[in-house]
Design a protein around this motif. Sequence first.
Motif, PDB file in Angstrom:
ATOM      1  N   ASP A 287       0.815  -1.217   0.000  1.00 36.80           N
ATOM      2  CA  ASP A 287       0.000   0.000   0.000  1.00 36.80           C
ATOM      3  C   ASP A 287       0.846   1.263   0.000  1.00 36.80           C
ATOM      4  OD1 ASP A 287      -2.231  -1.569   0.086  1.00 36.80           O
ATOM      5  OD2 ASP A 287      -2.523  -1.387   2.257  1.00 36.80           O
TER       6      ASP A 287
ATOM      7  N   ASP B 120      -4.265  18.663  -6.334  1.00 40.40           N
ATOM      8  CA  ASP B 120      -5.615  18.297  -5.871  1.00 40.40           C
ATOM      9  C   ASP B 120      -6.087  17.022  -6.566  1.00 40.40           C
ATOM     10  OD1 ASP B 120      -5.673  20.473  -4.203  1.00 40.40           O
ATOM     11  OD2 ASP B 120      -6.885  21.730  -5.542  1.00 40.40           O
ATOM     12  N   LYS B 121      -5.796  16.919  -7.866  1.00 44.77           N
ATOM     13  CA  LYS B 121      -6.196  15.727  -8.618  1.00 44.77           C
ATOM     14  C   LYS B 121      -5.467  14.492  -8.102  1.00 44.77           C
ATOM     15  CE  LYS B 121      -4.399  14.809 -12.560  1.00 44.77           C
ATOM     16  NZ  LYS B 121      -3.918  14.841 -13.970  1.00 44.77           N
TER      17      LYS B 121
ATOM     18  N   GLN C  14      -4.272  14.013  -5.101  1.00 44.73           N
ATOM     19  CA  GLN C  14      -4.771  13.652  -3.770  1.00 44.73           C
ATOM     20  C   GLN C  14      -6.147  13.001  -3.851  1.00 44.73           C
ATOM     21  OE1 GLN C  14      -4.663  16.900  -0.860  1.00 44.73           O
ATOM     22  NE2 GLN C  14      -3.649  15.446   0.505  1.00 44.73           N
ATOM     23  N   GLN C  15      -6.975  13.497  -4.737  1.00 45.21           N
ATOM     24  CA  GLN C  15      -8.308  12.904  -4.915  1.00 45.21           C
ATOM     25  C   GLN C  15      -8.208  11.486  -5.472  1.00 45.21           C
ATOM     26  OE1 GLN C  15     -10.272  15.747  -7.436  1.00 45.21           O
ATOM     27  NE2 GLN C  15     -10.219  17.360  -5.873  1.00 45.21           N
ATOM     28  N   THR C  16      -7.239  11.254  -6.335  1.00 43.35           N
ATOM     29  CA  THR C  16      -7.081   9.941  -6.969  1.00 43.35           C
ATOM     30  C   THR C  16      -6.548   8.889  -6.007  1.00 43.35           C
ATOM     31  OG1 THR C  16      -6.664  10.981  -9.118  1.00 43.35           O
ATOM     32  CG2 THR C  16      -5.979   8.681  -8.862  1.00 43.35           C
ATOM     33  N   TYR C  17      -5.551   9.266  -5.215  1.00 39.68           N
ATOM     34  CA  TYR C  17      -4.845   8.263  -4.410  1.00 39.68           C
ATOM     35  C   TYR C  17      -5.177   8.322  -2.922  1.00 39.68           C
ATOM     36  CZ  TYR C  17      -2.317   7.608  -8.729  1.00 39.68           C
ATOM     37  OH  TYR C  17      -2.007   7.346 -10.045  1.00 39.68           O
ATOM     38  N   LYS C  18      -5.893   9.377  -2.498  1.00 39.85           N
ATOM     39  CA  LYS C  18      -6.374   9.473  -1.107  1.00 39.85           C
ATOM     40  C   LYS C  18      -5.233   9.334  -0.091  1.00 39.85           C
ATOM     41  CE  LYS C  18     -10.771   9.556  -2.417  1.00 39.85           C
ATOM     42  NZ  LYS C  18     -10.612   9.423  -3.891  1.00 39.85           N
ATOM     43  N   ARG C  19      -4.119   9.988  -0.372  1.00 37.24           N
ATOM     44  CA  ARG C  19      -2.986   9.988   0.544  1.00 37.24           C
ATOM     45  C   ARG C  19      -2.503  11.418   0.738  1.00 37.24           C
ATOM     46  NH1 ARG C  19      -4.818   5.730   0.852  1.00 37.24           N
ATOM     47  NH2 ARG C  19      -3.802   3.663   0.920  1.00 37.24           N
ATOM     48  N   HIS C  20      -1.906  11.664   1.908  1.00 37.32           N
ATOM     49  CA  HIS C  20      -1.403  13.004   2.213  1.00 37.32           C
ATOM     50  C   HIS C  20      -0.060  13.238   1.520  1.00 37.32           C
ATOM     51  CE1 HIS C  20      -4.517  13.839   5.110  1.00 37.32           C
ATOM     52  NE2 HIS C  20      -4.245  12.719   5.770  1.00 37.32           N
TER      53      HIS C  20
END
Length: 433
Positions: A256, A317-318, A320-326
């Motif tokens: 992950d 932003d794209k 972060q939205q795609t991979y949902k990680r900081h």
Amino acid sequence: MTVKTINVMDIMNVNFYSLWLAEQSHIVAKGGRSSMKSSVISLKLVVDFLEDNLGNVVCLRKVGKYLSTSIYEQIKWAIYMLGVEDEFYFGKSPLLIRHKATNTAFYFYGVDDPMKIKSAKIAKGYVMALWFEEAAEFAGVEDIDIVEDTFIRQEIEGKEVKVYFSYNPPRNPYSWINEWLDTKAGDPDYFIHHSTYLDDKKGFLSEQMIRKIEKYKENDEDYWRWMYAGEVIGLGDMVYNMDHFHEIEELPKDDDLILIDIAIDTGHQVSATTFLAFGFTKKRNVILLDTFYYSPENKVVKKAPSELSRDLKEWMDKIQQTYKRHFDMQTIDSAEGALRNQFFKDYGIRLHPVVKKKKIDMIDNVQDLLAQGRFFVLKKATNEIFLTEHKKYQWDADTLQSDDPKVIKIDDHTCDAFQYYVQDNLRKLGLKY
């Protein structure tokens, strides 16, 4: 003064016996990483120090900030190995290790400016030994001469100052230290010793370490020959071995993502700007997730920093939205002020300016990551430019026979950004030794 009963020959490999007994004034210990040459030198220095009530030892590295975590700790380790730690005071400001009974000491200096060493003062006695650790980091033989002349000019009755050099040979045969060593072959004042991890016949290295080294050999034998066999292998024409850029169709199911790092190289009016998104995984692998690439070539109206700032924020932003990680480290070329300032003004986010090293050193760090088989590229259209630029990335043939080889600065923007990423994350990537 005596050392607690211990046979030092039992705590070093047989191949170092000749170095220990060498009578020459200058000892050059070169070789591969994990050969334990620094451990043996530190033990030798402490033993000799304890036998001379007036002797002091000066330990040097090119960059002063690395002293406390490297050569200082190495001397401290040797003192503890010999069981004489109660005889010493370990100081951090100033950085020294002083013998309580004699007031002589191990002094530690960075040689960021060799001329400053001329004012160094020794509290009591004389300098009996110098140690240039990671000697290949020094700028050239001039650095060495200035420091050495400072400390050997005092006449010591009945003895000479011992000068030790330890380093891993640069792969470039024209590096100053490789050429310098060639001039010392046959010099009666120099003892030259080569060692590698393969000389560890007493099993000091852990099985884990051996497995790690053998993995390098399996993935990239040339890199292993340089890094761990200590061979001067040369640079070749192409910078990278593209077999180490592993393309993958999708993110691994069993590894992950933990976080995402960003690296930025900008060009504005005259050359391309690129943003790279790297995923860092539980298994400490690195995956190139996405590439943004803007070239102003053949465009009448070029993008301004304000437009690139907006592009960067929308792209992040794209991601972060795609991979949902900081996001963790957000790195940018330290020479780039316009986009960095604009991005902070627009969004209150501070991009981190990378502390750049010599180009060859930053490339070496990237090659270290690649040779471990830990770098992957997500197969997608946006990442094709990254692979294309790295395939074409070459050394400038006219500079290869020099101490400071250059790369060809054409279509190298993703190459630079990749180097910035690795340089700014060395500790996290496990590449800082």
